[in-house]
Write a protein that holds these residues in place. Sequence first.
Motif, PDB file in Angstrom:
ATOM      1  N   ASP A   2       0.809  -1.214   0.000  1.00 42.91           N
ATOM      2  CA  ASP A   2       0.000   0.000   0.000  1.00 42.91           C
ATOM      3  C   ASP A   2       0.843   1.265   0.000  1.00 42.91           C
ATOM      4  OD1 ASP A   2      -3.027  -0.038   0.106  1.00 42.91           O
ATOM      5  OD2 ASP A   2      -2.594   1.709   1.345  1.00 42.91           O
ATOM      6  N   VAL A  42      -0.210   3.457  -4.639  1.00 48.24           N
ATOM      7  CA  VAL A  42      -0.952   4.683  -4.910  1.00 48.24           C
ATOM      8  C   VAL A  42      -0.285   5.548  -5.972  1.00 48.24           C
ATOM      9  CG1 VAL A  42       0.160   6.093  -3.121  1.00 48.24           C
ATOM     10  CG2 VAL A  42      -2.194   6.576  -3.790  1.00 48.24           C
ATOM     11  N   ILE A  57      -2.591  12.988  -0.663  1.00 51.13           N
ATOM     12  CA  ILE A  57      -3.078  11.653  -1.032  1.00 51.13           C
ATOM     13  C   ILE A  57      -1.940  10.642  -1.011  1.00 51.13           C
ATOM     14  CG2 ILE A  57      -3.960  10.263  -2.960  1.00 51.13           C
ATOM     15  CD1 ILE A  57      -5.736  12.670  -3.695  1.00 51.13           C
ATOM     16  N   THR A  58      -0.771  11.047  -1.493  1.00 57.54           N
ATOM     17  CA  THR A  58       0.373  10.139  -1.540  1.00 57.54           C
ATOM     18  C   THR A  58       1.098  10.041  -0.200  1.00 57.54           C
ATOM     19  OG1 THR A  58       1.799  11.922  -2.350  1.00 57.54           O
ATOM     20  CG2 THR A  58       0.753  10.517  -3.995  1.00 57.54           C
ATOM     21  N   TYR A  60      -0.504   8.588   4.231  1.00 57.55           N
ATOM     22  CA  TYR A  60      -0.368   7.198   4.705  1.00 57.55           C
ATOM     23  C   TYR A  60       0.954   7.016   5.450  1.00 57.55           C
ATOM     24  CZ  TYR A  60       0.061   2.089   4.489  1.00 57.55           C
ATOM     25  OH  TYR A  60       0.229   0.772   4.799  1.00 57.55           O
ATOM     26  N   SER A 120      -9.758   0.757   3.532  1.00 57.55           N
ATOM     27  CA  SER A 120      -9.533   0.382   2.133  1.00 57.55           C
ATOM     28  C   SER A 120     -10.808   0.548   1.314  1.00 57.55           C
ATOM     29  CB  SER A 120      -9.037  -1.068   2.043  1.00 57.55           C
ATOM     30  OG  SER A 120      -7.783  -1.222   2.665  1.00 57.55           O
ATOM     31  N   SER A 144     -11.541   4.237   0.853  1.00 56.55           N
ATOM     32  CA  SER A 144     -10.621   4.791  -0.152  1.00 56.55           C
ATOM     33  C   SER A 144     -11.080   4.435  -1.558  1.00 56.55           C
ATOM     34  CB  SER A 144      -9.202   4.255   0.082  1.00 56.55           C
ATOM     35  OG  SER A 144      -8.694   4.635   1.324  1.00 56.55           O
ATOM     36  N   ARG A 190      -7.054   7.537   3.547  1.00 56.70           N
ATOM     37  CA  ARG A 190      -5.630   7.171   3.498  1.00 56.70           C
ATOM     38  C   ARG A 190      -4.959   7.399   4.851  1.00 56.70           C
ATOM     39  NH1 ARG A 190      -2.550   4.424   0.335  1.00 56.70           N
ATOM     40  NH2 ARG A 190      -0.904   5.986   0.258  1.00 56.70           N
ATOM     41  N   LEU A 223      -5.874   4.506   6.906  1.00 57.67           N
ATOM     42  CA  LEU A 223      -5.049   3.374   6.472  1.00 57.67           C
ATOM     43  C   LEU A 223      -3.673   3.417   7.132  1.00 57.67           C
ATOM     44  CD1 LEU A 223      -5.764   3.015   2.631  1.00 57.67           C
ATOM     45  CD2 LEU A 223      -6.019   1.216   4.350  1.00 57.67           C
ATOM     46  N   PHE A 230      -7.081  -0.063  -3.994  1.00 56.28           N
ATOM     47  CA  PHE A 230      -7.354  -0.025  -2.557  1.00 56.28           C
ATOM     48  C   PHE A 230      -8.272  -1.171  -2.134  1.00 56.28           C
ATOM     49  CE2 PHE A 230      -6.830   4.545  -3.738  1.00 56.28           C
ATOM     50  CZ  PHE A 230      -5.602   4.739  -3.117  1.00 56.28           C
TER      51      PHE A 230
END
Length: 524
Positions: free
Chosen positions: A36, A40, A61-62, A65, A100, A103, A116, A119, A179
Amino acid sequence: MDVEETLQTGASTMAGSKKWIALAVLALPTLLVSMDTTVVYLALPLISAALKPGSSQQLWITDIYGFMEAGLLITMGTLGDRIGRRKLLLIGAVAFAIASAISAFSKDAGLLIAARGLLGVAGSTLLPSTLSMVRNMFHNEAQRTFAIGLWTTCFSTGTMLGPLVGGFLLSHFWWGSVFLMGVPVMVLFLILGPLLLPEFKDPGKSSLDLRSVLLLIISILPVVFGIKQIAEYGMAFIFVLPVIIGLALGVVFFRRQMKLAEPLIDLNLFRIPRFGIAMTTLPVCLFMWAGIFVFVGQYLQLVIGLSPFKAGLWTLPAAVFSTVMCMCAALLAKAIRKNVLIVGGLVTMAIGLALLTRINNNLPVFLIATVLLSAGCGLVVTLSTDMVMTSAPPDKAGTAAGVSETNTTLGASFGIALLGSIGMAVYRNSMAGITVNGIGQKTLSIAQTTLGAAVKVSDQLHNQAGRRLADLAQAAFIQSFRVTAGIAAIFILIIAVVVAILFSRLKRRGLNHQLANAQAPSKL
């Protein structure tokens, strides 16, 4: 028989088939969490087209996590010691499956960022719990080293499988499928986990000190944020400042731990010599490996001119040898002392880095160098992780695992930021003041920022001047690659010498202790 009695009386017992099946079950969340972290990036273009996030939202977004996971690893490891590692693992699996699904079906960027983040929180419960359970399930030294090697292999394999599995899903389904794949895996784990995984915890511990938890999170997150920004945009004060603030808060956190009767992190762990040595070798290895591999993709695609797929194939041997060394660490440890193997792994990495100082357009040199670098790293990381987990008391395995994983995460992040910054500085210095007939200064200034920018300018020009600019930029990049690899080689060789001296002192101390016991008068 309770857990503590089992750990004491079964120190050398061999694990049966049920434990190995349980290890296979633990591989499920380990693989998924590592996958994970990379999957992404492939989905980002499709996510951008569907949800239309802003530039800052796209960054979150990247990154959210990794931020949340890194900030909570130690806290979750300690929490597992208190409430039970299997219990925390199952709670984390439920949270991971829910996050997940959210997402996958997010309708806007804000919801995806929040999912995220959840997650990342769930991922922080899974890694230290799985590693600490491996330590508690395998009491025989050779079996435990092999089991930790398998755990390390699962984690590294997950990072490699992420782009492959993600690419397959994205070519057949919508972006949310990358996801959604976590849901059936975690459902399977939730079925098998209660049946096969034993429970371990440290009885008698009170609840967590929430002030320490908050201090730890707000000290780690600015550091991770700052070094990620430095890696992407360069060594600017505005990005260095969060690192300084985070480190200062870290000092406050550790001072608080020294005053507490039941601290979040037992600082006595760092007084255990083997634990301290492993806490040195782990981040150094990941620092060098991650920092140097920042250059690899650019070298293969922008200097050699390979397609992304072919570039991936040229990195495959390094990944394979790293995996092999993770698997073979236990076998090697039967014939060679672990301290010799760890120092040998560091020297092997230094040799690989030294070879990279001779790199040009010769792929065979690149292949040999990256294989040596990755193989040495795989060996050292496996044995050092084993050393961390075995030198810590069994009741603090979760805390030790959390500290270990945080240490490696920060080591890799610092490597990308600092070695990347060194390479960028060398590249820009090499490109400064160049002139190319037919290309204006404004265009040259763009090419002087990065190799990617120079190649893009060159492709747009479609003439002799453009080719000349590309040649100069590629030569400057190779020079930056060489200089950075040379600095890394010298540094890791110094660390190898220091670690060898520390092991030697530890061995002499043990021999002196045995001699003193042998010469002591009998009390019979």
